[in-house]
Design a protein around this motif. Structure first.
Motif, PDB file in Angstrom:
ATOM      1  N   GLY A 148       0.833  -1.197   0.000  1.00 20.97           N
ATOM      2  CA  GLY A 148       0.000   0.000   0.000  1.00 20.97           C
ATOM      3  C   GLY A 148       0.868   1.248   0.000  1.00 20.97           C
ATOM      4  N   ARG A 149       0.333   2.335  -0.501  1.00 14.52           N
ATOM      5  CA  ARG A 149       1.117   3.547  -0.699  1.00 14.52           C
ATOM      6  C   ARG A 149       0.656   4.691   0.206  1.00 14.52           C
ATOM      7  NH1 ARG A 149       3.614   3.170  -5.926  1.00 14.52           N
ATOM      8  NH2 ARG A 149       4.377   1.030  -6.039  1.00 14.52           N
ATOM      9  N   LEU A 150       1.629   5.518   0.580  1.00 15.52           N
ATOM     10  CA  LEU A 150       1.377   6.732   1.354  1.00 15.52           C
ATOM     11  C   LEU A 150       1.921   7.921   0.580  1.00 15.52           C
ATOM     12  CD1 LEU A 150       0.654   8.382   3.908  1.00 15.52           C
ATOM     13  CD2 LEU A 150       2.884   7.708   4.853  1.00 15.52           C
ATOM     14  N   TYR A 151       1.095   8.936   0.410  1.00 12.59           N
ATOM     15  CA  TYR A 151       1.450  10.166  -0.305  1.00 12.59           C
ATOM     16  C   TYR A 151       1.577  11.272   0.745  1.00 12.59           C
ATOM     17  CZ  TYR A 151       1.093  13.523  -4.282  1.00 12.59           C
ATOM     18  OH  TYR A 151       1.323  14.484  -5.227  1.00 12.59           O
ATOM     19  N   GLN A 221       8.859  22.838   0.555  1.00 11.42           N
ATOM     20  CA  GLN A 221       7.855  21.784   0.639  1.00 11.42           C
ATOM     21  C   GLN A 221       8.461  20.488   0.106  1.00 11.42           C
ATOM     22  OE1 GLN A 221       3.969  21.625  -1.772  1.00 11.42           O
ATOM     23  NE2 GLN A 221       3.345  22.665   0.111  1.00 11.42           N
ATOM     24  N   ALA A 222       8.010  19.371   0.655  1.00 16.38           N
ATOM     25  CA  ALA A 222       8.479  18.062   0.200  1.00 16.38           C
ATOM     26  C   ALA A 222       7.307  17.188  -0.203  1.00 16.38           C
ATOM     27  CB  ALA A 222       9.283  17.369   1.297  1.00 16.38           C
ATOM     28  N   ARG A 223       7.521  16.452  -1.282  1.00 15.47           N
ATOM     29  CA  ARG A 223       6.559  15.431  -1.707  1.00 15.47           C
ATOM     30  C   ARG A 223       7.266  14.078  -1.580  1.00 15.47           C
ATOM     31  NH1 ARG A 223       5.457  16.397  -7.387  1.00 15.47           N
ATOM     32  NH2 ARG A 223       7.349  15.195  -7.744  1.00 15.47           N
ATOM     33  N   ILE A 224       6.664  13.199  -0.812  1.00 12.09           N
ATOM     34  CA  ILE A 224       7.274  11.892  -0.560  1.00 12.09           C
ATOM     35  C   ILE A 224       6.249  10.802  -0.861  1.00 12.09           C
ATOM     36  CG2 ILE A 224       8.367  10.394   1.149  1.00 12.09           C
ATOM     37  CD1 ILE A 224       9.172  12.945   2.668  1.00 12.09           C
ATOM     38  N   ILE A 225       6.657   9.824  -1.648  1.00  9.15           N
ATOM     39  CA  ILE A 225       5.845   8.652  -1.910  1.00  9.15           C
ATOM     40  C   ILE A 225       6.503   7.467  -1.203  1.00  9.15           C
ATOM     41  CG2 ILE A 225       4.824   7.163  -3.654  1.00  9.15           C
ATOM     42  CD1 ILE A 225       3.868  10.039  -3.854  1.00  9.15           C
ATOM     43  N   ALA A 226       5.758   6.790  -0.351  1.00  8.91           N
ATOM     44  CA  ALA A 226       6.304   5.672   0.415  1.00  8.91           C
ATOM     45  C   ALA A 226       5.397   4.451   0.270  1.00  8.91           C
ATOM     46  CB  ALA A 226       6.445   6.046   1.883  1.00  8.91           C
ATOM     47  N   GLU A 227       5.980   3.289   0.422  1.00  6.48           N
ATOM     48  CA  GLU A 227       5.276   2.018   0.274  1.00  6.48           C
ATOM     49  C   GLU A 227       5.367   1.220   1.553  1.00  6.48           C
ATOM     50  OE1 GLU A 227       5.160  -0.813  -3.460  1.00  6.48           O
ATOM     51  OE2 GLU A 227       6.983  -1.189  -2.303  1.00  6.48           O
ATOM     52  N   LYS A 228       4.257   0.629   1.947  1.00 11.02           N
ATOM     53  CA  LYS A 228       4.257  -0.248   3.122  1.00 11.02           C
ATOM     54  C   LYS A 228       5.120  -1.481   2.827  1.00 11.02           C
ATOM     55  CE  LYS A 228       2.611  -2.873   6.608  1.00 11.02           C
ATOM     56  NZ  LYS A 228       1.172  -3.173   6.672  1.00 11.02           N
ATOM     57  N   VAL A 229       6.073  -1.727   3.688  1.00 10.96           N
ATOM     58  CA  VAL A 229       6.982  -2.863   3.506  1.00 10.96           C
ATOM     59  C   VAL A 229       6.240  -4.158   3.810  1.00 10.96           C
ATOM     60  CG1 VAL A 229       9.100  -3.959   4.279  1.00 10.96           C
ATOM     61  CG2 VAL A 229       8.970  -1.469   4.103  1.00 10.96           C
TER      62      VAL A 229
END
Length: 229
Positions: A148-151, A221-229
């Motif tokens: 799953g992804r977090l924006y 400002q920062a834009r970060i895309i992260a994925e649940k491991v």
């Protein structure tokens, strides 16, 4: 009401000044914040993680406009917001079917959601308002399905001179009220709580793998895309 929740509500009320006016401002500026660039990144990085009946979590949902936008894009969506400011909850009217808001303090949320039940989550301009985002990120990781992804989109640390470029008062004028100066510098501290590297570090230690971290608005400002491991 718990003492901790009351402290968070008081902190947000001070940060947002006039809560009712701030909630309206969030509505008025929604299209500018969730613009074509946002949705292009969403389509590229978040949409591939969505199921046919997606479940999306919006941290600090405010008046719930992102929930409405998600419902318009995905008729089968379950769009869940998390919010604790009374003036934001009051402003979140006319939510369509499939949308809901959980009233919870993100400093220590215990969301009524099953493990691995969420496809994607959004944290837009909310982490900088928190004294610590560790419990919120851990809870999002718990709720997200594997992959799953977090924006994340948020203000990050910048030099004072750069921050003051957007100030609406003459900071160094002799007749500038002390109260206005104090308010400005309090907000400077709040908006500069974390650097982009800080957010990446927090994500990598709360169950995520960072896929992208990009600075925007001249590094403010920062834009970060992260994925649940």
């Amino acid at each position: 009401m718990s003492t901790k929740l009351k402290q968070t509500q008081d902190m947000l009320a001070k940060h947002h000044r006039d809560g009712v006016a701030f909630a309206q401002m969030m509505k008025d500026t929604f299209d500018g914040r969730f613009n074509e660039d946002f949705w292009a990144m969403w389509a590229q990085n978040i949409e591939p993680a969505l199921s046919d009946t997606p479940v999306v979590l919006d941290l600090g949902t405010g008046p719930g406009l992102l929930l409405k936008a998600l419902a318009a894009r995905y008729p089968q969506v379950r769009a869940i917001g998390v919010e604790c400011a009374d003036y934001m909850l009051d402003a979140a009217d006319d939510l369509p079917e499939g949308c809901e808001i959980i009233a919870a303090d993100l400093h220590d949320p215990h969301l009524p959601l099953e493990d691995g039940s969420v496809d994607a989550a959004v944290a837009s301009v909310v982490l900088h308002e928190m004294h610590q985002p560790v419990r919120a990120l851990q809870e999002v990781a718990r709720c997200l399905k594997p992959g799953g992804r977090l924006y994340v989109l948020d203000w990050v640390r910048a030099p004072l001179a750069q921050y003051l470029e957007d100030a609406e008062l003459d900071v160094f004028a002799a007749d500038t009220p002390v109260e206005a100066l104090e308010d400005l510098f309090i907000h400077f501290i709040e908006h500069n709580r974390f650097s982009s590297d800080d957010l990446v570090f927090l994500l990598e230690n709360t169950g995520f793998r960072v896929l992208e971290a990009t600075l925007l608005k001249d590094g403010r400002q920062a834009r970060i895309i992260a994925e649940k491991v």
